[in-house]
Motif scaffolding. Structure first.
Motif, PDB file in Angstrom:
ATOM      1  N   MET A   9      29.294  39.732  48.570  1.00 32.41           N
ATOM      2  CA  MET A   9      29.844  38.644  47.741  1.00 32.41           C
ATOM      3  C   MET A   9      31.202  39.081  47.207  1.00 32.41           C
ATOM      4  SD  MET A   9      27.701  36.411  45.003  1.00 32.41           S
ATOM      5  CE  MET A   9      27.719  37.422  43.543  1.00 32.41           C
ATOM      6  N   LYS A  10      32.211  38.280  47.452  1.00 33.82           N
ATOM      7  CA  LYS A  10      33.576  38.574  47.010  1.00 33.82           C
ATOM      8  C   LYS A  10      34.036  37.506  46.030  1.00 33.82           C
ATOM      9  CE  LYS A  10      34.032  42.095  49.798  1.00 33.82           C
ATOM     10  NZ  LYS A  10      34.159  43.471  49.323  1.00 33.82           N
ATOM     11  N   PRO A  11      34.783  37.823  45.006  1.00 31.77           N
ATOM     12  CA  PRO A  11      35.175  39.165  44.563  1.00 31.77           C
ATOM     13  C   PRO A  11      33.948  40.007  44.175  1.00 31.77           C
ATOM     14  CG  PRO A  11      36.426  37.453  43.408  1.00 31.77           C
ATOM     15  CD  PRO A  11      35.326  36.770  44.137  1.00 31.77           C
ATOM     16  N   ASP A  12      34.127  41.343  44.187  1.00 29.78           N
ATOM     17  CA  ASP A  12      33.021  42.257  43.888  1.00 29.78           C
ATOM     18  C   ASP A  12      32.473  42.004  42.483  1.00 29.78           C
ATOM     19  OD1 ASP A  12      33.154  43.510  46.337  1.00 29.78           O
ATOM     20  OD2 ASP A  12      34.686  44.922  45.649  1.00 29.78           O
ATOM     21  N   ILE A  13      31.144  42.065  42.390  1.00 29.54           N
ATOM     22  CA  ILE A  13      30.488  41.766  41.114  1.00 29.54           C
ATOM     23  C   ILE A  13      30.976  42.698  40.010  1.00 29.54           C
ATOM     24  CG2 ILE A  13      28.265  41.775  39.905  1.00 29.54           C
ATOM     25  CD1 ILE A  13      26.977  40.872  42.542  1.00 29.54           C
ATOM     26  N   SER A  14      31.079  43.995  40.329  1.00 29.55           N
ATOM     27  CA  SER A  14      31.444  44.956  39.273  1.00 29.55           C
ATOM     28  C   SER A  14      32.822  44.637  38.703  1.00 29.55           C
ATOM     29  CB  SER A  14      31.409  46.386  39.827  1.00 29.55           C
ATOM     30  OG  SER A  14      32.268  46.490  40.950  1.00 29.55           O
ATOM     31  N   GLU A  15      33.766  44.269  39.564  1.00 25.97           N
ATOM     32  CA  GLU A  15      35.121  43.962  39.078  1.00 25.97           C
ATOM     33  C   GLU A  15      35.128  42.694  38.237  1.00 25.97           C
ATOM     34  OE1 GLU A  15      38.291  44.074  41.925  1.00 25.97           O
ATOM     35  OE2 GLU A  15      37.252  45.598  43.100  1.00 25.97           O
ATOM     36  N   VAL A  16      34.332  41.708  38.668  1.00 24.43           N
ATOM     37  CA  VAL A  16      34.279  40.453  37.908  1.00 24.43           C
ATOM     38  C   VAL A  16      33.662  40.688  36.531  1.00 24.43           C
ATOM     39  CG1 VAL A  16      33.272  38.138  37.824  1.00 24.43           C
ATOM     40  CG2 VAL A  16      34.228  38.999  39.962  1.00 24.43           C
ATOM     41  N   LEU A  17      32.607  41.507  36.465  1.00 25.59           N
ATOM     42  CA  LEU A  17      31.965  41.760  35.170  1.00 25.59           C
ATOM     43  C   LEU A  17      32.936  42.423  34.199  1.00 25.59           C
ATOM     44  CD1 LEU A  17      28.362  42.918  36.191  1.00 25.59           C
ATOM     45  CD2 LEU A  17      29.096  40.688  35.343  1.00 25.59           C
ATOM     46  N   ILE A  18      33.739  43.338  34.703  1.00 27.84           N
ATOM     47  CA  ILE A  18      34.734  43.991  33.831  1.00 27.84           C
ATOM     48  C   ILE A  18      35.729  42.957  33.306  1.00 27.84           C
ATOM     49  CG2 ILE A  18      36.689  45.596  33.837  1.00 27.84           C
ATOM     50  CD1 ILE A  18      34.996  47.267  35.891  1.00 27.84           C
ATOM     51  N   GLU A  19      36.172  42.064  34.195  1.00 28.54           N
ATOM     52  CA  GLU A  19      37.123  41.024  33.787  1.00 28.54           C
ATOM     53  C   GLU A  19      36.484  40.059  32.781  1.00 28.54           C
ATOM     54  OE1 GLU A  19      40.163  41.322  35.275  1.00 28.54           O
ATOM     55  OE2 GLU A  19      41.060  39.665  34.148  1.00 28.54           O
ATOM     56  N   LEU A  20      35.214  39.732  33.021  1.00 29.51           N
ATOM     57  CA  LEU A  20      34.534  38.810  32.098  1.00 29.51           C
ATOM     58  C   LEU A  20      34.349  39.432  30.722  1.00 29.51           C
ATOM     59  CD1 LEU A  20      31.754  37.127  34.307  1.00 29.51           C
ATOM     60  CD2 LEU A  20      33.979  36.201  33.630  1.00 29.51           C
ATOM     61  N   SER A  21      34.120  40.745  30.685  1.00 30.14           N
ATOM     62  CA  SER A  21      33.960  41.394  29.371  1.00 30.14           C
ATOM     63  C   SER A  21      35.249  41.259  28.568  1.00 30.14           C
ATOM     64  CB  SER A  21      33.547  42.857  29.524  1.00 30.14           C
ATOM     65  OG  SER A  21      34.652  43.630  29.972  1.00 30.14           O
ATOM     66  N   ALA A  22      36.384  41.396  29.236  1.00 27.83           N
ATOM     67  CA  ALA A  22      37.671  41.234  28.542  1.00 27.83           C
ATOM     68  C   ALA A  22      37.857  39.788  28.088  1.00 27.83           C
ATOM     69  CB  ALA A  22      38.806  41.663  29.470  1.00 27.83           C
ATOM     70  N   LEU A  23      37.414  38.865  28.932  1.00 26.85           N
ATOM     71  CA  LEU A  23      37.550  37.439  28.591  1.00 26.85           C
ATOM     72  C   LEU A  23      36.700  37.090  27.361  1.00 26.85           C
ATOM     73  CD1 LEU A  23      38.688  34.632  29.645  1.00 26.85           C
ATOM     74  CD2 LEU A  23      36.458  34.346  30.714  1.00 26.85           C
ATOM     75  N   VAL A  24      35.475  37.596  27.326  1.00 29.74           N
ATOM     76  CA  VAL A  24      34.601  37.335  26.179  1.00 29.74           C
ATOM     77  C   VAL A  24      35.208  37.937  24.915  1.00 29.74           C
ATOM     78  CG1 VAL A  24      32.340  37.845  25.168  1.00 29.74           C
ATOM     79  CG2 VAL A  24      32.514  37.099  27.555  1.00 29.74           C
ATOM     80  N   ALA A  25      35.753  39.143  25.048  1.00 27.16           N
ATOM     81  CA  ALA A  25      36.371  39.790  23.883  1.00 27.16           C
ATOM     82  C   ALA A  25      37.550  38.957  23.368  1.00 27.16           C
ATOM     83  CB  ALA A  25      36.841  41.188  24.266  1.00 27.16           C
TER      84      ALA A  25
END
Lengths: 126, 342
Positions: A1-17
């Motif tokens: 699954m692209k984009p990679d899940i791990s990279e998306v989760l890191i980006e989402l954590s910044a978005l939530v913050a």
């Protein structure tokens, strides 16, 4: 699954913050968090199944193409890279047998149908 | 990029476009979620003119840093303008800015059609459930009207690229296959098989060349509780071509929303019958299957482009992740379904 899940989760954590700040307009916050929730639900399902499904699919394609090998490194990034290599070979094989070998063609289509069942996301429209 | 707020920059821009207005004020500026190919904002503009306070609800559509669809906003703007005031309801276009100076990226400003809904999820709730038949009638009637309109009379042959009737299918397929070649992030055996089938089984030329909306689906028009449609939106992929192309996109199984109905509303045959009655055209079943499958490939190219824009860092908005994660596999299943493998 692209984009990679791990990279998306890191980006989402910044978005939530960012959206935890008090001065974010409510409409912007609602849009960002609604989509974040939908993506987390998909990632959550994939968390448990991703390695299993990739290993299963890699084994199935190797069997179909009669290619030796096994997945010794079960990190998702490694399994995904091997999956991409094998699916590229599957395309080549599909082109070779198309219109020439109906049995081989049917076996490839069956594997492709199964591959979409493995990748079903929650709430998939099809 | 300037440090001025977006409101002030819009006021500055419009002051230059409205020479008889003074005291321009932008209020209630809010981003509308969902737009992945353009940033869309709603706001209210108030100003003084001829001694009176005036006010109008407006929409700003601005190009994002990286989009999942690369399109010319002038074509979109002119398509809206061409249909304004016709039986195809569209919002009124007001200003187009193709340079990046005023708001960092090209944009246009349009009148907002207020008080109606676009979100498909609402359609599966009361009171909208009772309006599906009427909404379907209006949806495919309007699409038929787009298909029967004359692009030359609309003035769109001067802004949209010409295409020979027999080249409609190959131009579109070639373009979207090229997008897949450029942007795919992993091998796509199902989509590639569909492309091979499409090339081996081309459709006949269209009965007539028409304006193709390019993204005509549930979710891209404004509706009310009675099933009336008040505005057809998102013309950014509009072009000249085969009117069956739009019909095929509207029948793409990813737009069934899991309900196994065209657009989530009515059976495919009913949608096609409405369209045929309105357009005066015949939807040859084999040609329509070709265009439906083509649109599955086109959809896949759009979802893949979205992933590419995110991975390359041009656009890290979560809306760019949703299509590849939620729709890429569904689009493959749609291909399997249209090809009779699912």
């Amino acid at each position: 699954m692209k984009p990679d899940i791990s990279e998306v989760l890191i980006e989402l954590s910044a978005l939530v913050a960012r959206n935890a700040a008090p001065d974010i307009p409510p409409a912007d916050r609602a849009g960002a968090l609604g989509l974040t929730a939908a993506l987390l639900a998909i990632a959550g399902r994939q968390w448990d199944e991703a390695a299993h499904n990739l290993a299963l699919e890699n084994r199935s394609i190797r069997s179909l193409l009669t290619i030796p090998g096994e997945d010794l490194d079960i990190r998702i990034s490694t399994l995904s890279a091997e999956n991409a290599r094998l699916r590229a070979l599957l395309i080549e094989r599909h082109v070779e047998v198309e219109g020439r070998d109906s049995r081989a063609e049917a076996e490839i289509w069956a594997e492709l149908v199964a591959s979409t069942a493995r990748r079903l996301a929650p709430g998939s429209p099809v | 990029m300037t440090s001025m707020g977006l409101e002030a920059r819009i006021e500055d821009y419009l002051a230059g476009r409205m020479p008889h207005a003074s005291d321009l004020r932008v209020s209630g500026l809010a981003r509308i979620s969902g737009g992945a190919s353009r940033e869309t904002y709603r706001f209210r503009l108030s100003w003084q003119e001829s001694g009176a306070l005036q006010s109008r609800a407006l929409i700003l559509r601005r190009d994002p840093p990286a989009s999942l669809i690369d399109t010319e906003r002038r074509i979109e703007f002119e398509a809206y303008r061409a249909f304004f005031g016709s039986t195809v309801p569209v919002p009124e276009m007001l200003w187009l800015e193709e340079s990046s100076g005023a708001l960092d990226h090209p944009f246009f400003i349009a009148a907002e059609i207020e008080g109606f809904q676009a979100a498909p999820a609402l359609l599966w709730t009361e009171p909208y459930l009772a309006a599906h038949e009427k909404l379907a009638e209006r949806k495919w009637t309007i699409l038929g009207e787009i298909g029967r309109s004359d692009p030359a009379v609309l003035g769109l042959t001067t802004v949209m690229a010409a295409v020979a009737p027999e080249a409609c299918w190959s131009r579109e397929l070639g373009y979207w296959e090229g997008v897949l070649d450029d942007d795919q992030t992993e091998p796509l055996p199902i989509t590639r098989a569909a492309i091979r089938w499409l090339r081996a089984n081309p459709p006949p030329p269209p009965e007539r060349l028409a304006v193709v909306h390019g993204d005509y689906r549930t979710g891209n028009f404004l509706f009310d509780q009675t099933g009336e449609i008040h505005g057809v939106l998102d013309w950014e992929m509009a072009h000249l071509g085969d009117p069956l192309e739009d019909l095929g996109w509207s029948l793409n199984p990813v737009w069934t929303f899991g309900r196994d109905l065209a657009g989530g509303l009515v059976p495919n045959a009913q949608a096609v019958a409405i369209w045929e009655r309105s357009s005066g055209l015949k939807a040859d079943p084999a040609a329509l299957q070709w265009w439906t499958l083509f649109n599955c490939v086109k959809g896949q190219a759009i979802w893949v482009s979205s992933a590419r824009a995110w991975i390359d860092g041009g656009n890290r908005e979560p809306i760019m992740v949703y299509p590849p994660w939620a729709l890429q596999n569904a689009q493959d299943r749609a291909i399997l379904k249209v090809m009779g493998h699912l």
